[in-house]
Design an enzyme around this catalytic site. Structure first.
Site, PDB file in Angstrom:
ATOM      1  N   SER A 296      16.566  44.359  29.282  1.00 49.55           N
ATOM      2  CA  SER A 296      17.578  44.945  28.391  1.00 49.55           C
ATOM      3  C   SER A 296      16.880  45.569  27.191  1.00 49.55           C
ATOM      4  CB  SER A 296      18.519  43.838  27.899  1.00 49.55           C
ATOM      5  OG  SER A 296      19.350  44.334  26.861  1.00 49.55           O
TER       6      SER A 296
ATOM      7  N   TYR B   2      19.304  35.513  24.080  1.00 49.22           N
ATOM      8  CA  TYR B   2      19.399  36.542  25.129  1.00 49.22           C
ATOM      9  C   TYR B   2      18.227  37.513  25.006  1.00 49.22           C
ATOM     10  CZ  TYR B   2      21.298  40.477  27.808  1.00 49.22           C
ATOM     11  OH  TYR B   2      21.471  41.502  28.711  1.00 49.22           O
TER      12      TYR B   2
HETATM   13  N1  LIG Z   1      26.143  45.191  30.650  1.00 53.47           N
HETATM   14  C1  LIG Z   1      25.196  45.532  29.798  1.00 53.47           C
HETATM   15  O1  LIG Z   1      25.446  46.216  28.791  1.00 53.47           O
HETATM   16  C2  LIG Z   1      23.779  45.111  30.048  1.00 53.47           C
HETATM   17  C3  LIG Z   1      22.787  45.689  29.230  1.00 53.47           C
HETATM   18  C4  LIG Z   1      21.468  45.327  29.440  1.00 53.47           C
HETATM   19  C5  LIG Z   1      21.140  44.442  30.447  1.00 53.47           C
HETATM   20  N2  LIG Z   1      22.126  43.887  31.218  1.00 53.47           N
HETATM   21  C6  LIG Z   1      21.732  42.942  32.252  1.00 53.47           C
HETATM   22  O2  LIG Z   1      22.241  43.387  33.495  1.00 53.47           O
HETATM   23  C7  LIG Z   1      22.400  42.266  34.356  1.00 53.47           C
HETATM   24  C8  LIG Z   1      23.785  42.313  34.972  1.00 53.47           C
HETATM   25  O3  LIG Z   1      24.741  42.129  33.959  1.00 53.47           O
HETATM   26  P1  LIG Z   1      26.205  42.764  33.994  1.00 53.47           P
HETATM   27  O4  LIG Z   1      26.394  43.480  32.728  1.00 53.47           O
HETATM   28  O5  LIG Z   1      26.419  43.457  35.279  1.00 53.47           O
HETATM   29  O6  LIG Z   1      27.085  41.443  33.878  1.00 53.47           O
HETATM   30  P2  LIG Z   1      28.115  40.732  34.850  1.00 53.47           P
HETATM   31  O7  LIG Z   1      29.095  41.691  35.402  1.00 53.47           O
HETATM   32  O8  LIG Z   1      28.588  39.542  34.096  1.00 53.47           O
HETATM   33  O9  LIG Z   1      27.205  40.279  36.079  1.00 53.47           O
HETATM   34  C9  LIG Z   1      26.349  39.196  36.003  1.00 53.47           C
HETATM   35  C10 LIG Z   1      25.983  38.828  37.412  1.00 53.47           C
HETATM   36  O10 LIG Z   1      25.051  37.732  37.356  1.00 53.47           O
HETATM   37  C11 LIG Z   1      25.514  36.724  38.225  1.00 53.47           C
HETATM   38  N3  LIG Z   1      25.118  35.408  37.740  1.00 53.47           N
HETATM   39  C12 LIG Z   1      25.300  34.869  36.511  1.00 53.47           C
HETATM   40  N4  LIG Z   1      24.859  33.602  36.492  1.00 53.47           N
HETATM   41  C13 LIG Z   1      24.397  33.346  37.752  1.00 53.47           C
HETATM   42  C14 LIG Z   1      23.820  32.208  38.358  1.00 53.47           C
HETATM   43  N5  LIG Z   1      23.620  31.062  37.688  1.00 53.47           N
HETATM   44  N6  LIG Z   1      23.472  32.293  39.657  1.00 53.47           N
HETATM   45  C15 LIG Z   1      23.695  33.436  40.358  1.00 53.47           C
HETATM   46  N7  LIG Z   1      24.201  34.545  39.824  1.00 53.47           N
HETATM   47  C16 LIG Z   1      24.558  34.489  38.541  1.00 53.47           C
HETATM   48  C17 LIG Z   1      27.035  36.870  38.238  1.00 53.47           C
HETATM   49  O11 LIG Z   1      27.551  36.348  39.447  1.00 53.47           O
HETATM   50  P3  LIG Z   1      28.355  34.962  39.634  1.00 53.47           P
HETATM   51  O12 LIG Z   1      29.116  34.715  38.382  1.00 53.47           O
HETATM   52  O13 LIG Z   1      29.197  35.234  40.835  1.00 53.47           O
HETATM   53  O14 LIG Z   1      27.296  33.951  39.908  1.00 53.47           O
HETATM   54  C18 LIG Z   1      27.176  38.375  38.218  1.00 53.47           C
HETATM   55  O15 LIG Z   1      27.080  38.890  39.525  1.00 53.47           O
HETATM   56  C19 LIG Z   1      22.162  41.030  33.498  1.00 53.47           C
HETATM   57  O16 LIG Z   1      20.854  40.552  33.692  1.00 53.47           O
HETATM   58  C20 LIG Z   1      22.307  41.555  32.081  1.00 53.47           C
HETATM   59  O17 LIG Z   1      21.589  40.787  31.158  1.00 53.47           O
HETATM   60  C21 LIG Z   1      23.445  44.207  31.032  1.00 53.47           C
END
Ligand SMILES: NC(=O)c1ccc[n+]([C@@H]2O[C@H](COP(=O)([O-])OP(=O)(O)OC[C@H]3O[C@@H](n4cnc5c(N)ncnc54)[C@H](OP(=O)(O)O)[C@@H]3O)[C@@H](O)[C@H]2O)c1
Length: 258
Positions: free
Chosen positions: A145, A158
């Site tokens: 990120s 984070y």
């Molecule tokens: N959205 C942003 O602005 C942003 C920016 C920078 C980086 N990111 C990164 O992008 C990645 C995806 O995030 P997102 O924004 O798409 O969020 P999200 O929609 O909340 O997705 C998070 C995913 O991680 C899975 N997850 C969480 N805890 C888990 C566990 N213990 N075991 C297995 N799976 C787990 C969730 O699945 P389950 O709940 O089904 O397990 C879900 O599929 C993350 O690493 C986040 O830090 C996001």
């Protein structure tokens, strides 16, 4: 639009594929002719994503697991491999982003963030790497990120997990290149997903997940070492990194919600 001819991989395992960026990446890769193994905890959501992938003509294997559990990750990756064959591409994407305030420093929550965001990625890498080394072929992608470039107040845990992942991948990238294995560190800004839906503050240059997935897939196809986006946020963060501590503290202190 899908770019089936230009994508260099036939099989991918994606952690955190049940929503947000991971789900969007599964669909994007399917559109490029790549079969996908879908890992996350929520089986019902994975089944929905798998159905969407199959509608696009690619194969999908669901492998429900908690990425903070090493054994579960290994078994999930084995399952994907049994169904789809050798894994060409791993996208370690699963993550959690809950804020942890200094005045309520909940060590259990801090530990959880490290377990999912750092160890979760490490377990997945550990599960695919021996085979990639044997084949002298593969690509490991970690979703870090832009928040991992500095310690933002209220979400420094984070930020720290994302910094750890970035630095880990940087060293692996150099070590693994002579073995035919590419490593890409992806650092997004704000992407519209369930994770950011909780944010009450203004998110500049907020990008839809399908747009982000397309850009990430292009960066993978080009075998980029790093991919920081959107460029406006990446530039802002690059400037933030240049600030000395006193100037950084002054600038960032007013952002109470971060
Ligand atoms: N959205 C942003 O602005 C942003 C920016 C920078 C980086 N990111 C990164 O992008 C990645 C995806 O995030 P997102 O924004 O798409 O969020 P999200 O929609 O909340 O997705 C998070 C995913 O991680 C899975 N997850 C969480 N805890 C888990 C566990 N213990 N075991 C297995 N799976 C787990 C969730 O699945 P389950 O709940 O089904 O397990 C879900 O599929 C993350 O690493 C986040 O830090 C996001």
């Amino acid at each position: 639009m899908a770019q089936a001819t230009s994508f260099p991989y036939k099989t991918a395992a994606i952690t955190g594929a049940s929503s947000g960026i991971g789900e969007a990446l599964a669909l994007e890769l399917a559109g490029r002719g790549c079969h996908v193994g879908l890992l996350a905890r929520r089986q019902d959501r994975l089944e929905q994503v798998a159905r969407e992938v199959e509608k696009m003509g690619a194969r999908a294997v669901i492998a429900p697991c908690d990425v903070s559990d090493r054994r579960q990750v290994r078994e999930a990756i084995d399952r994907v491999r049994q169904e789809l064959g050798p894994i060409d591409l791993l996208i370690a994407n699963a993550g959690v982003g809950d804020p942890v305030k200094a005045t309520k420093f909940d060590v259990d929550r801090v530990e959880l963030l490290y377990r999912v965001n750092v160890l979760g990625a490490i377990y997945a890498i550990g599960a695919v790497l021996p085979e990639m080394l044997d084949r002298r072929f593969g690509h490991i992608v970690g979703i870090s990120s832009l928040a991992g470039y500095r310690g933002f107040p209220y979400s420094s845990t984070y930020c720290a997990t994302k910094a750890a992942l970035r630095v880990q991948l940087e060293g692996l990238r150099v070590e693994l290149r002579p073995f035919g294995i590419y490593v890409t560190t992806v650092s997004p800004g704000f992407i519209r997903t369930p994770m950011t839906a909780k944010n009450k503050f203004y998110m500049p240059f907020l990008m839809d997940a399908d747009v982000a997935a397309r850009k990430i897939a292009n960066a993978i196809a080009r075998k980029r070492r790093t991919f920081d986006f959107p460029w406006q946020m990446a530039l802002f963060v690059r400037l933030l990194r240049l600030l000395p501590p006193f100037a950084y503290d002054r600038l960032i202190r007013p952002y109470k919600e971060w």
